[in-house]
Design a protein around this motif. Sequence first.
Motif, PDB file in Angstrom:
ATOM      1  N   ASP A 129      -0.887  -6.861 -16.500  1.00 44.74           N
ATOM      2  CA  ASP A 129       0.462  -6.480 -16.072  1.00 44.74           C
ATOM      3  C   ASP A 129       0.645  -6.498 -14.560  1.00 44.74           C
ATOM      4  N   LYS A 162       5.238   7.994 -23.977  1.00 49.10           N
ATOM      5  CA  LYS A 162       5.589   8.228 -22.574  1.00 49.10           C
ATOM      6  C   LYS A 162       6.108   9.654 -22.407  1.00 49.10           C
ATOM      7  N   GLY A 165       7.739   9.338 -17.831  1.00 51.25           N
ATOM      8  CA  GLY A 165       7.329   8.096 -17.189  1.00 51.25           C
ATOM      9  C   GLY A 165       5.843   7.820 -17.253  1.00 51.25           C
ATOM     10  N   THR A 201      -0.812   5.217 -16.549  1.00 48.96           N
ATOM     11  CA  THR A 201       0.281   4.416 -15.999  1.00 48.96           C
ATOM     12  C   THR A 201       1.514   5.284 -15.798  1.00 48.96           C
ATOM     13  N   TYR A 202       2.187   5.044 -14.668  1.00 46.72           N
ATOM     14  CA  TYR A 202       3.488   5.669 -14.429  1.00 46.72           C
ATOM     15  C   TYR A 202       4.503   4.565 -14.176  1.00 46.72           C
ATOM     16  N   THR A 203       5.654   4.645 -14.870  1.00 49.75           N
ATOM     17  CA  THR A 203       6.665   3.596 -14.779  1.00 49.75           C
ATOM     18  C   THR A 203       8.041   4.209 -14.581  1.00 49.75           C
ATOM     19  N   ASN A 204       8.802   3.670 -13.610  1.00 49.66           N
ATOM     20  CA  ASN A 204      10.224   3.972 -13.509  1.00 49.66           C
ATOM     21  C   ASN A 204      10.962   2.685 -13.178  1.00 49.66           C
ATOM     22  N   SER A 205      12.249   2.778 -12.892  1.00 54.71           N
ATOM     23  CA  SER A 205      13.055   1.572 -12.707  1.00 54.71           C
ATOM     24  C   SER A 205      12.722   0.822 -11.425  1.00 54.71           C
ATOM     25  N   GLN A 208       6.002   0.572 -10.773  1.00 51.30           N
ATOM     26  CA  GLN A 208       5.023   0.945 -11.789  1.00 51.30           C
ATOM     27  C   GLN A 208       3.653   1.003 -11.120  1.00 51.30           C
ATOM     28  N   ARG A 210      -0.661   1.927 -11.832  1.00 49.55           N
ATOM     29  CA  ARG A 210      -1.672   2.095 -12.883  1.00 49.55           C
ATOM     30  C   ARG A 210      -3.032   2.308 -12.257  1.00 49.55           C
ATOM     31  N   ASN A 247       3.313  -2.407  -9.179  1.00 48.33           N
ATOM     32  CA  ASN A 247       4.410  -3.368  -9.309  1.00 48.33           C
ATOM     33  C   ASN A 247       5.656  -2.747  -8.694  1.00 48.33           C
ATOM     34  N   LYS A 254       9.697  -9.369  -7.939  1.00 49.94           N
ATOM     35  CA  LYS A 254       8.646  -8.423  -8.319  1.00 49.94           C
ATOM     36  C   LYS A 254       7.477  -8.630  -7.371  1.00 49.94           C
TER      37      LYS A 254
END
Length: 391
Positions: A129, A162, A165, A201-205, A208, A210, A247, A254
């Motif tokens: 990813d 999740k 996030g 992993t932490y993801t927001n808009s 991201q 990891r 990311n 990106k």
Amino acid sequence: MKKALLAAALMSAGVVAHAQSSVTLYGRLDAGVEYISGLPNNSYNGSTSRVRLESGDWGTSLWGMKGVEDIGGGNKILFQLEGSFSTATGALGSAGSLWNRWATVGGSNDQFGTLLLGRELFISNGVWDFDPFGQSNWSSASLVRGRNWPQSSNNVSYQSPKFGGFDVYGQYSFSNSTSFNGGGGTPSTAAPGREDGLQLTYTNSLFQVRGLYDEIRNNVNGSLGDPSSGSVNGPFSFGREYFAGVNVFLGQFKIQAVYQGARTSGETGVPIGTPTTTDQEWGGVTWQATPAAALIAAVYHVNANNGAGNANIYTIGGSYNLSKRTLLDIQIATVRNSKTANFGLDANNAGAGGTVGGTAADPGTGGAAYNENPTPGHSQTGVYAGIQHSF
């Protein structure tokens, strides 16, 4: 009596409707034409080049099936079977193994997550990813000699839902031997070494991030290295791995950046040129120029200790979607080695290139194989163009 039968029938119908199940067949076919210069000649004292039809440069050709049965209360029973193959020859990705990538069964709960048992891609594939080229043939995997590509047998894995996030993924692979860490026999006959890892992993808009830790134990002696066999693979086969990646999502762009380190343990008398540690960094950007067209540029770097040198891969490429299922792809790449390094564009085994004795399972024990590593200090350059179809 009729009312009782009618009530029983309605109850049975409710049970059947409640336990919904489905099976999905899926696959991906990847093929193209590849040119590489800077390959070693058979005697490893010069360079040559080649053109070939290749399967899997942009992504592994694979096929499989997965199923789900909803048993109610937010609970599901899951299975997945998946194997790789070559579109160039039709051969299986692993001889004698139909489902070499996935063969799992387990369950999931909407609130508590997913638990699977069986064979899976090893947790180090979580690098995918955060690689601008998605661990294609010429990318981050090349400079760790395929360390991030393996599969894991005898595995138990857990994927959390999740929470704000965050999500957690973990794997534990049993050695299935009388030794906790595995070991015994020769490299080709020993039980698998224990493998495990943890990923957060932490993801927001906007971004991201990891973090990942994993270890692969030697299947001969259960160690985190190779102290006795004289192997030149070092941390590319066994040891601990540490990974941190980000990311950043900025509209059509990106941006990706990663640090990855590998460490062995317990090795003594290691010959000069065989590393016991490696450090790798890379960065890249993807521009989604249109909904169909993407352009990618990336730089990958590795530094290996104990005289194994360092190397860089510089690469550009892109893809164009002819439809939702079919894309055209192209990649141009070059690897530049320091004086003592011999990393190739492909994820080759460590050691001298050219025609070498032995097999992948038991190096130096008869037979012969061709290793694509360039001569030390030399470069390789390649161009690939292909097509990929998913179903």
